[in-house]
Design a protein around this motif. Structure first.
Motif, PDB file in Angstrom:
ATOM      1  N   CYS A 243       2.773  -4.253  -2.440  1.00 12.78           N
ATOM      2  CA  CYS A 243       1.658  -4.428  -1.503  1.00 12.78           C
ATOM      3  C   CYS A 243       1.191  -3.128  -0.862  1.00 12.78           C
ATOM      4  N   GLY A 244       1.970  -2.040  -1.041  1.00 15.36           N
ATOM      5  CA  GLY A 244       1.565  -0.748  -0.507  1.00 15.36           C
ATOM      6  C   GLY A 244       1.907  -0.512   0.947  1.00 15.36           C
ATOM      7  N   TYR A 270       6.587 -11.461   3.983  1.00  9.55           N
ATOM      8  CA  TYR A 270       5.580 -10.530   4.511  1.00  9.55           C
ATOM      9  C   TYR A 270       4.854  -9.845   3.362  1.00  9.55           C
ATOM     10  N   CYS A 271       5.621  -9.424   2.345  1.00 12.80           N
ATOM     11  CA  CYS A 271       5.047  -8.747   1.191  1.00 12.80           C
ATOM     12  C   CYS A 271       4.059  -9.657   0.468  1.00 12.80           C
ATOM     13  N   SER A 277      -3.499 -11.491   1.037  1.00 11.95           N
ATOM     14  CA  SER A 277      -4.645 -11.065   1.842  1.00 11.95           C
ATOM     15  C   SER A 277      -5.471 -10.023   1.109  1.00 11.95           C
ATOM     16  N   GLU A 278      -4.797  -9.137   0.349  1.00 12.44           N
ATOM     17  CA  GLU A 278      -5.519  -8.134  -0.432  1.00 12.44           C
ATOM     18  C   GLU A 278      -6.334  -8.796  -1.545  1.00 12.44           C
ATOM     19  N   GLU A 279      -5.751  -9.817  -2.198  1.00  9.34           N
ATOM     20  CA  GLU A 279      -6.472 -10.522  -3.259  1.00  9.34           C
ATOM     21  C   GLU A 279      -7.685 -11.255  -2.682  1.00  9.34           C
ATOM     22  N   LYS A 280      -7.538 -11.807  -1.473  1.00 10.91           N
ATOM     23  CA  LYS A 280      -8.638 -12.509  -0.836  1.00 10.91           C
ATOM     24  C   LYS A 280      -9.789 -11.551  -0.532  1.00 10.91           C
TER      25      LYS A 280
END
Length: 288
Positions: A243-244, A270-271, A277-280
């Motif tokens: 996830c960075g 959390y990851c 959320s990034e994909e969204k």
């Protein structure tokens, strides 16, 4: 006639006794309250103290989350979830923000607790002065007299030997400016999360028969010297390969074939939330 099984495994008398000890622990932050630890269908040392707290507090409408060293799917976490679900029928979740009660072994979740949440930490060794003196009556006396010179001496010896405080976990903390407490075997990285936490933090040691607590909005200060301040584990220059994330506790992963070293979020839920959320965001941006 077959007796109806008790809700949450224990009979009501047992749950009341554990709750009374818990209330005293909340009233005296950091103080170790003795309680009559019950026999459990899991071995002592595998979270019986935390499990007893959870079973004594959980209600029919509560949502439970259980993690073991950051993972929701480990053997310990899955076994405890199954036992609680089997005896209560409550819902479980992997999302920190959805849980009413979070039982954890060795970690505090990355997401900050809310005011209506309870974090239950499993504790194998609740006495921070046990290495100073093995006798229980002497450690009780030192706590009563506010004599923590032995705890300071242990940290001083680490500095003399290693040039720094070398506690990897269970670094002792001052709670509410009065009692020195072990924060469970959480990494130093998690100690600051206890300070002024919005949620209630309960710590249970089944084998040692102790309950202690950090009430919401309580001062928690890690023991340190002015010239050797308390520091947490550093992950500077490192990021989760999935996830960075860079501001969380990371696990080092070594590829057995190539020997390549990478890092990944220790808090697996959390990851996954960060990834989702990034994909969204990517999907929403694709429609712009």
């Amino acid at each position: 006639m077959i007796a109806k099984p008790h809700f949450a495994f224990f009979d009501e008398g047992s749950k009341k006794e554990i709750r009374r000890a818990t209330l005293k622990a909340v009233a005296i932050p950091g103080y170790q309250v003795p309680f009559a630890s019950r026999e459990m269908p899991i071995a002592r040392g595998w979270g019986t103290g935390g499990l007893q707290l959870t079973l004594s507090l959980i209600g029919r409408n509560d949502v439970l989350k259980v993690i073991d060293q950051g993972a929701d799917e480990s053997v310990n976490a899955v076994s405890i979830k199954k036992l609680v679900q089997h005896t209560t029928g409550v819902s479980v979740t992997e999302k920190t923000q959805e849980a009413d009660i979070i039982q954890s072994r060795h970690r505090i979740p990355e997401k900050a607790l809310k005011e209506d949440q309870i974090l239950v930490l499993q504790v194998p060794n609740p006495e921070p002065l046990r290495k100073v003196d093995a006798r229980e009556y002497m450690t009780k006396r030192m706590h009563a007299e506010d004599d923590y010179s032995g705890a300071w001496l242990l940290l001083f010896e680490q500095i003399m030997k290693f040039g720094r405080m070398s506690t990897g976990a269970s670094h002792p903390v001052y709670v509410n400016g009065r009692y020195v407490m072990t924060p469970s075997p959480i990494p130093r990285f998690d100690n600051p999360k206890m300070h002024q936490s919005k949620g209630l933090i309960l710590l249970g040691a089944g084998r040692e028969k102790k309950i202690f607590a950090v009430p919401p909005y309580t001062s928690v200060e890690s023991l340190a010297f002015d010239d050797y301040p308390f520091t947490v584990e550093s992950f500077e220059g490192k990021a989760c390969k999935l996830c960075g994330s860079t501001d969380v506790f990371l696990d080092e992963i070594i590829d057995p074939d190539t020997g390549e070293r990478t890092h990944q979020c220790n808090d697996t839920s959390y990851c996954m939330e960060q990834l989702n959320s990034e994909e969204k965001v990517e999907v929403e941006n694709s429609y712009v």
